[in-house]
Motif scaffolding. Structure first.
Motif, PDB file in Angstrom:
ATOM      1  N   TRP A 154       0.888  -0.915  -0.145  1.00  0.00           N
ATOM      2  CA  TRP A 154       0.158   0.009  -0.341  1.00  0.00           C
ATOM      3  C   TRP A 154       1.587   1.479   0.330  1.00  0.00           C
ATOM      4  O   TRP A 154       1.796   1.741   0.022  1.00  0.00           O
ATOM      5  CB  TRP A 154      -0.997   0.387   1.324  1.00  0.00           C
ATOM      6  CG  TRP A 154      -2.143   0.462   1.525  1.00  0.00           C
ATOM      7  CD1 TRP A 154      -2.361   2.429   1.662  1.00  0.00           C
ATOM      8  CD2 TRP A 154      -2.918   0.685   0.461  1.00  0.00           C
ATOM      9  NE1 TRP A 154      -3.425   3.020   1.446  1.00  0.00           N
ATOM     10  CE2 TRP A 154      -4.380   1.870   0.805  1.00  0.00           C
ATOM     11  CE3 TRP A 154      -4.110  -0.575   0.048  1.00  0.00           C
ATOM     12  CZ2 TRP A 154      -5.515   1.918   0.616  1.00  0.00           C
ATOM     13  CZ3 TRP A 154      -5.303  -0.109  -0.194  1.00  0.00           C
ATOM     14  CH2 TRP A 154      -6.334   0.483  -0.604  1.00  0.00           C
ATOM     15  N   GLN A 161      -2.303   4.528   7.760  1.00  0.00           N
ATOM     16  CA  GLN A 161      -2.750   2.944   7.371  1.00  0.00           C
ATOM     17  C   GLN A 161      -2.957   2.245   8.593  1.00  0.00           C
ATOM     18  O   GLN A 161      -2.045   2.061   9.822  1.00  0.00           O
ATOM     19  CB  GLN A 161      -1.781   1.839   6.701  1.00  0.00           C
ATOM     20  CG  GLN A 161      -1.437   1.793   5.665  1.00  0.00           C
ATOM     21  CD  GLN A 161       0.215   0.915   5.355  1.00  0.00           C
ATOM     22  OE1 GLN A 161       0.164   0.476   5.768  1.00  0.00           O
ATOM     23  NE2 GLN A 161       1.055   1.103   4.345  1.00  0.00           N
ATOM     24  N   GLY A 207      -6.448   2.887   4.314  1.00  0.00           N
ATOM     25  CA  GLY A 207      -6.135   4.403   4.393  1.00  0.00           C
ATOM     26  C   GLY A 207      -7.099   4.535   5.047  1.00  0.00           C
ATOM     27  O   GLY A 207      -8.259   5.050   5.076  1.00  0.00           O
TER      28      GLY A 207
END
Lengths: 111, 87
Positions: free
Chosen positions: A68, A73, A83
């Protein structure tokens, strides 16, 4: 890099709710991180926060761990949740509160 | 080609029926990741049948994966609203 991966893995699996963010909950250094802090505080979920700005290995390592590219996060019970955009959508639809409740994580009722 | 046009081109494989890209870099002037010349902070909204039935995380992953070259070249923040074509 194996070390940081093991550290992250242990953190997200040994804590119910973990937030990797820029800055701290008291002093977020990024608007997106700040939004997630506000949401978690609003729903009353206890969480552990890590400031990625204090550790360059962690800052890159968390991107690799979740595959990611951005921060913040959020993890619940070892699972990557998303997110800022996803957390906000889940909060607005009530899914975030439901996920916390389903996992037995004490949170005050929203609203 | 500016970043907005590159993003549009990179997301073409998803065959979006709607794609709005907004450069919000100036709103982050002086904040982390901002730099002279802008093109650092973006917001995008995409609707595509290729995202139908996918979880939120998976929708974002498809978008992020295609935009990896942009993250590698100074794209600092991307707010994403990605859903299937029916949403």
């Amino acid at each position: 890099m194996a070390d940081i991966n093991a550290f992250i893995d242990n953190e997200v699996k040994s804590n119910d709710v973990v937030l990797f963010m820029k800055g701290t909950p008291q002093f977020p250094m990024c608007g997106f991180s700040g939004q997630v802090v506000q949401i978690l505080d609003y729903v009353g979920a206890p969480y552990k926060a890590h400031n990625v700005l204090e550790n360059a290995d962690l800052r890159q390592g968390i991107k690799d761990y979740a595959n990611w590219p951005t921060i913040p996060q959020l993890y619940i019970k070892g699972e990557f949740v998303g997110g800022c955009d996803i957390v906000r959508e889940m909060f607005q639809s009530g899914e975030l509160q439901q996920t916390l409740a389903d996992n037995g994580i004490a949170a005050k009722k929203a609203g | 080609m500016n970043r907005e046009n590159r993003i549009r081109a990179l997301l073409a494989p998803l065959a979006p029926v709607e794609l709005d890209i907004l450069d919000e870099s100036e709103k982050h002037h002086g904040h982390g990741g901002w730099r002279e010349g802008g093109e650092t902070h973006y917001r995008l909204r995409i609707r595509a049948a290729t995202l139908d039935g996918l979880s939120r995380v998976e929708c974002h992953r498809r978008v992020n994966a295609l935009l990896a070259p942009e993250f590698a070249s100074g794209l600092h923040a991307l707010a994403i609203d990605a859903k299937g074509s029916a949403a």
